[in-house]
Design a protein around this motif. Structure first.
Motif, PDB file in Angstrom:
ATOM      1  N   ASN A 258       0.815  -1.210   0.000  1.00  0.00           N
ATOM      2  CA  ASN A 258       0.000   0.000   0.000  1.00  0.00           C
ATOM      3  C   ASN A 258       0.854   1.267   0.000  1.00  0.00           C
ATOM      4  O   ASN A 258       0.389   2.339  -0.399  1.00  0.00           O
ATOM      5  N   ASP A 259       2.090   1.178   0.499  1.00  0.00           N
ATOM      6  CA  ASP A 259       2.997   2.322   0.513  1.00  0.00           C
ATOM      7  C   ASP A 259       3.919   2.319  -0.699  1.00  0.00           C
ATOM      8  O   ASP A 259       4.940   2.990  -0.692  1.00  0.00           O
ATOM      9  N   TRP A 260       3.595   1.566  -1.739  1.00  0.00           N
ATOM     10  CA  TRP A 260       4.358   1.457  -2.975  1.00  0.00           C
ATOM     11  C   TRP A 260       5.794   0.973  -2.707  1.00  0.00           C
ATOM     12  O   TRP A 260       6.749   1.454  -3.301  1.00  0.00           O
ATOM     13  N   VAL A 261       5.896   0.005  -1.811  1.00  0.00           N
ATOM     14  CA  VAL A 261       7.186  -0.593  -1.480  1.00  0.00           C
ATOM     15  C   VAL A 261       7.168  -2.053  -1.933  1.00  0.00           C
ATOM     16  O   VAL A 261       6.192  -2.773  -1.682  1.00  0.00           O
ATOM     17  N   VAL A 262       8.229  -2.472  -2.584  1.00  0.00           N
ATOM     18  CA  VAL A 262       8.385  -3.859  -3.032  1.00  0.00           C
ATOM     19  C   VAL A 262       9.486  -4.500  -2.201  1.00  0.00           C
ATOM     20  O   VAL A 262      10.590  -3.941  -2.081  1.00  0.00           O
ATOM     21  N   ARG A 263       9.192  -5.639  -1.638  1.00  0.00           N
ATOM     22  CA  ARG A 263      10.183  -6.373  -0.850  1.00  0.00           C
ATOM     23  C   ARG A 263      10.684  -7.554  -1.664  1.00  0.00           C
ATOM     24  O   ARG A 263       9.901  -8.338  -2.192  1.00  0.00           O
TER      25      ARG A 263
ATOM     26  N   PRO B 141       0.041   0.521  -9.623  1.00  0.00           N
ATOM     27  CA  PRO B 141      -0.844   0.730  -8.473  1.00  0.00           C
ATOM     28  C   PRO B 141      -0.464  -0.159  -7.299  1.00  0.00           C
ATOM     29  O   PRO B 141       0.224  -1.168  -7.443  1.00  0.00           O
ATOM     30  N   ALA B 142      -0.905   0.236  -6.115  1.00  0.00           N
ATOM     31  CA  ALA B 142      -0.706  -0.585  -4.925  1.00  0.00           C
ATOM     32  C   ALA B 142      -1.447  -1.908  -5.089  1.00  0.00           C
ATOM     33  O   ALA B 142      -2.505  -1.983  -5.729  1.00  0.00           O
ATOM     34  N   LYS B 143      -0.870  -2.945  -4.519  1.00  0.00           N
ATOM     35  CA  LYS B 143      -1.389  -4.313  -4.627  1.00  0.00           C
ATOM     36  C   LYS B 143      -1.258  -4.874  -6.044  1.00  0.00           C
ATOM     37  O   LYS B 143      -1.753  -5.973  -6.323  1.00  0.00           O
ATOM     38  N   GLY B 144      -0.603  -4.138  -6.929  1.00  0.00           N
ATOM     39  CA  GLY B 144      -0.352  -4.659  -8.264  1.00  0.00           C
ATOM     40  C   GLY B 144       0.843  -5.591  -8.268  1.00  0.00           C
ATOM     41  O   GLY B 144       1.708  -5.541  -7.389  1.00  0.00           O
ATOM     42  N   LYS B 145       0.925  -6.466  -9.250  1.00  0.00           N
ATOM     43  CA  LYS B 145       2.020  -7.433  -9.350  1.00  0.00           C
ATOM     44  C   LYS B 145       3.105  -6.888 -10.266  1.00  0.00           C
ATOM     45  O   LYS B 145       2.816  -6.396 -11.366  1.00  0.00           O
ATOM     46  N   VAL B 146       4.324  -6.973  -9.792  1.00  0.00           N
ATOM     47  CA  VAL B 146       5.482  -6.565 -10.585  1.00  0.00           C
ATOM     48  C   VAL B 146       6.444  -7.742 -10.671  1.00  0.00           C
ATOM     49  O   VAL B 146       6.329  -8.718  -9.918  1.00  0.00           O
TER      50      VAL B 146
END
Length: 448
Positions: free
Chosen positions: A335-340, A357-362
């Motif tokens: 939700n904070d546009w952070v990818v771990r 977008p947030a909750k989107g898959k990258v």
């Protein structure tokens, strides 16, 4: 056959020699030499031959029961146990050695293995026929170069203690025997990708690879993937799919025997040649492989394929090849546009043309040198690495303060004063009430 039991070949030879003595053709002393016996023993045998004929030369114990023979009831009991517990079809029945072990441990019956084998053979509970191995037909070589390339790793003390042990990643063309190898530490994804990349640059893209069932190359589907009908693909398998290379998994080492035999050749010739060169590191070994050993090896052991056509496809450009050999991992934007990813945190920046977008898959792309790229719907997005959140326990530990030691209060401290002297802020102090004179009871005006 003479009598109830047949004569042995040795007894038959003695009968022939003694027949010549009886006919006068030989003397007994000469017959003793021919039979390999003493004169006295030959004389006794000659006497028995004259009285009983050839039958008298048979051993006196032939056909008689042994004095150490097991009782009949004991033998019947053992055979009943074998038939009941340890018998079955030819591929299922227990062998005499295993039966003897179980009889001793489970049934407390001691029988010698050879004795038990004779009993089982006589009763049809065991056969001398061995279990046949599965017949594997010798697989013919492929007819065209590039049609099938075998890939495997060989762990060995390649540097003979002068350096670390390692794994030789080896590729062999099935049709021609062309070989390409690289020495590394382990049989990893990057080790397999490195030797495949070198092969593509030198020869082109092969049609298929022949590997074993290691998780580096192929893996079996999990129960969840089986229910969903998903075909599992490893990271190395994805690289091969991008190049259009099929992977065939061998079910036995013999199936990929060409590369296995190639390992044996390298473990002999390569080790000795590197000993002469006094090579101590894997980097030196790879330079020696590329410049000297492999060209000589291919000249010596290469064979002409059955058909002249080369099935290798042209190698892609360097930029395209760089796009092929990377790892792909799917992640979800928070939700904070952070990818771990791999215990690292990446802040995705706002994009002008592409909005993730947030909750989107990258998809996180990772190269061997550590470079990373985050992609959303096939396009790269901007990002920056940020420090991860501080663990809760560390925060609580930093917030916890030690209590200050108590100090002695002064005598004029407000807490030691009466409430009348403690005036509120901005208000005058409350005055003390006037003293009231006390009149004695006798001086009261109401008395008199």
């Amino acid at each position: 056959r003479l009598g109830r039991t047949a004569m042995s070949s040795k007894e038959l030879r003695r009968a022939g020699v003694l027949a010549r003595v009886v006919s006068g053709e030989l003397k007994l002393v000469n017959a003793a030499v021919m039979m390999g016996l003493s004169y006295r023993q030959s004389k006794r045998l000659g006497q028995r031959y004259r009285e009983e004929g050839a039958e008298g030369l048979k051993h006196r114990s032939a056909g008689r029961e042994s004095n150490r023979k097991k009782p009949k009831k004991f033998r019947e009991r053992v055979l009943r146990l074998v038939a009941k517990k340890y018998s079955g079809e030819e591929g299922e029945r227990f062998g005499p050695t295993l039966v003897a072990e179980h009889l001793a441990s489970d049934d407390h019956v001691e029988v010698k293995v050879q004795t038990l084998r004779r009993w089982m053979l006589s009763e049809g509970l065991w056969s001398r026929a061995r279990k046949r191995r599965v017949h594997r037909k010798w697989r013919e070589r492929k007819e065209h170069t590039g049609e099938l390339v075998q890939l495997d790793g060989s762990f060995h003390d390649w540097l003979e203690g002068r350096g670390p042990r390692g794994c030789l990643m080896n590729m062999v063309d099935d049709a021609s025997g062309d070989t390409l190898a690289r020495l590394g530490s382990e049989e990893t994804i990057w080790a397999a990708a490195g030797v495949l990349r070198a092969w593509v640059k030198k020869y082109g893209i092969p049609v298929a690879l022949y590997t074993d069932w290691k998780n580096v190359y192929v893996r079996e589907a999990s129960s969840k993937e089986q229910l969903q009908g998903v075909v599992p693909v490893t990271q190395f398998g994805q690289m091969c799919q991008r190049l259009g290379i099929g992977i065939i998994a061998a079910n036995s080492p013999q199936a990929k025997g060409r590369v296995e035999r190639n390992h044996g050749t390298h473990q002999d010739r390569l080790v000795k040649k590197m000993r002469l060169k006094k090579i101590k590191t894997q980097e030196e070994a790879n330079r020696f492989l590329e410049k000297e050993y492999l060209p000589e090896h291919n000249r010596r052991f290469r064979r002409n394929p059955a058909q002249p056509e080369d099935y290798h496809r042209a190698a892609p450009r360097a930029v395209e090849l760089e796009e092929v050999f990377h790892l792909e991992t799917e992640r979800v934007i928070g939700n904070d546009w952070v990818v771990r990813h791999d215990n690292r945190y990446f802040q995705v920046k706002a994009q002008a043309r592409q909005y993730a977008p947030a909750k989107g898959k990258v998809t996180v792309w990772e190269w061997e040198d550590g470079r990373l790229q985050i992609r959303y719907r096939g396009r790269a997005v901007a990002w920056e690495e940020i420090p991860g959140p501080v663990p809760v326990q560390a925060v609580r530990a930093s917030e916890t303060k030690k209590p200050k030691p108590r100090t002695a209060q002064a005598a004029d401290h407000p807490w030691r004063q009466g409430y009348r002297k403690m005036r509120p802020w901005g208000k005058p102090a409350i005055p003390e009430p006037p003293a009231i004179a006390m009149v004695a009871p006798s001086a009261s005006p109401y008395r008199g």
